[in-house]
Design an enzyme around this catalytic site. Sequence first.
Site, PDB file in Angstrom:
ATOM      1  N   GLU A  77       0.809  -1.220   0.000  1.00  0.00           N
ATOM      2  CA  GLU A  77       0.000   0.000   0.000  1.00  0.00           C
ATOM      3  C   GLU A  77       0.841   1.269   0.000  1.00  0.00           C
ATOM      4  OE1 GLU A  77      -3.713   0.007   0.319  1.00  0.00           O
ATOM      5  OE2 GLU A  77      -3.366  -2.004  -0.461  1.00  0.00           O
ATOM      6  N   HIS A 133      -4.694   1.685   7.254  1.00  0.00           N
ATOM      7  CA  HIS A 133      -3.283   1.972   6.995  1.00  0.00           C
ATOM      8  C   HIS A 133      -2.652   2.500   8.273  1.00  0.00           C
ATOM      9  CE1 HIS A 133      -4.369   2.722   2.511  1.00  0.00           C
ATOM     10  NE2 HIS A 133      -3.823   1.534   2.632  1.00  0.00           N
ATOM     11  N   CYS A 192      -2.980  11.284   3.605  1.00  0.00           N
ATOM     12  CA  CYS A 192      -3.317  10.477   2.426  1.00  0.00           C
ATOM     13  C   CYS A 192      -3.029  11.234   1.138  1.00  0.00           C
ATOM     14  CB  CYS A 192      -4.796  10.090   2.448  1.00  0.00           C
ATOM     15  SG  CYS A 192      -5.235   8.880   3.704  1.00  0.00           S
TER      16      CYS A 192
END
Length: 448
Positions: free
Chosen positions: A174, A250, A371
Amino acid sequence: MKSFEVNFDGLVGPTHNYGGLSFGNVASQSNSQQASSPKEAALQGLEKMKALMDMGFVQGVLAPQERPDVAALRSLGFSGTDAQVIERAAKDAMPLLVASCSASSMWVANAATVSPSADTADGRVHFTAANLNCKFHRSIEHPTTSRVLGAMFADQQHFAHHAALPAVAQFGDEGAANHTRFCRDYGEAGVEFFVYGRSAFDSRYPAPQKYPARQTHEASQAVARLHGLSEEGVVFAQQNPSVIDQGVFHNDVIAVGNGELLFHHEDAFLNTESMLDELRRKLAARGAKFESISVPRDQVTVDDAVRSYMFNSQLLSRADGSMLLIVPEECRANPRVWSYLQGLTSAGGPIREVKVFDLKQSMQNGGGPACLRLRVALNETELAAVNPGVIMSAPLYDTLTGWVNKHYRDALRESDLADPQLLLECRTALDELTQILKLGSVYPFQIN
């Protein structure tokens, strides 16, 4: 030689919508099917980029992807003209059309993992595009991501690019959302911190029971090898499975690091003390004084952290040695979170100021300030080798806001995704954007 940490923020794409595609992401699922505003989302992101630039930080921009992804739909059996592919997908498999329209590439913390030249064996900055194979709508991003990053960091003397890891569950990757770097100075050798949710091959590692662990230990190890990182320059840590099951999909939802500081929730990791000891020891060997701030669960719960995105923040170093924390408006709206942050900045520690930004359009889809940015540490020579078209300036900000106002819709609903005109609007906008950012031909419609 002076070095910088440059934040390359993702420019929100024209198809920004609330499809509720990300299982395990509380905000994404809870706001599914609401009307979105692509124009407002893009302008909110640009406003943050401009504000950080005005504060003296080097700021860049990372282009969005072509959506809907007609090629992905064709690979799933839809045929005909582009308009017919969209029409048939809308009729027979609307969830696939929604996935092919996702603007999730805006969250460029997932675009790649980046290792600075001070850490790598060959002295170049290394990029590995994330395969994002846990979610279909994100797994289709990495080919274009690789082309865009290649156009931004093209000088092979200074930059090395690696293809995404194999697109299988054992190597789920990721990107930088599960990676940070600690150092005394951005130009000096540091310690890279890889956080994973599970092991693919070792059943002794605990795993979450409700939501998927998207990053594997094996993927993190592979990226470290590709980048030529030394054993003394890496630390691998496992996320607490129980917080993944509470919506921490995450690591950057529960922790953020910069310089010599790790700011994290008490429940973020397994084996926290031994992990902190390893970070402290390896950083001391590089002349750095590691510090951690652990937020107690009795002051800020995991649920508070997930709903406010308190840790999905940007931790930035100022010239005087203090740090600035960039948080979303939702932190101010949460009494416990805001009370903690006010106490934190008045305590005389390294974090001296908190700045709040309205990123509601991104937040409602599950992405906060962290993000939206990919951090790349560069020295002066490397920064000069970056494509200058992607470095934010006042003229570029004005050009991009004008571009957004010209091409983006004010509102977008799921039913609008079936409109073939949306694809034409997106391609027209992106064709113009590649000229603005001097990227060349990076999109499939420009290449094929």
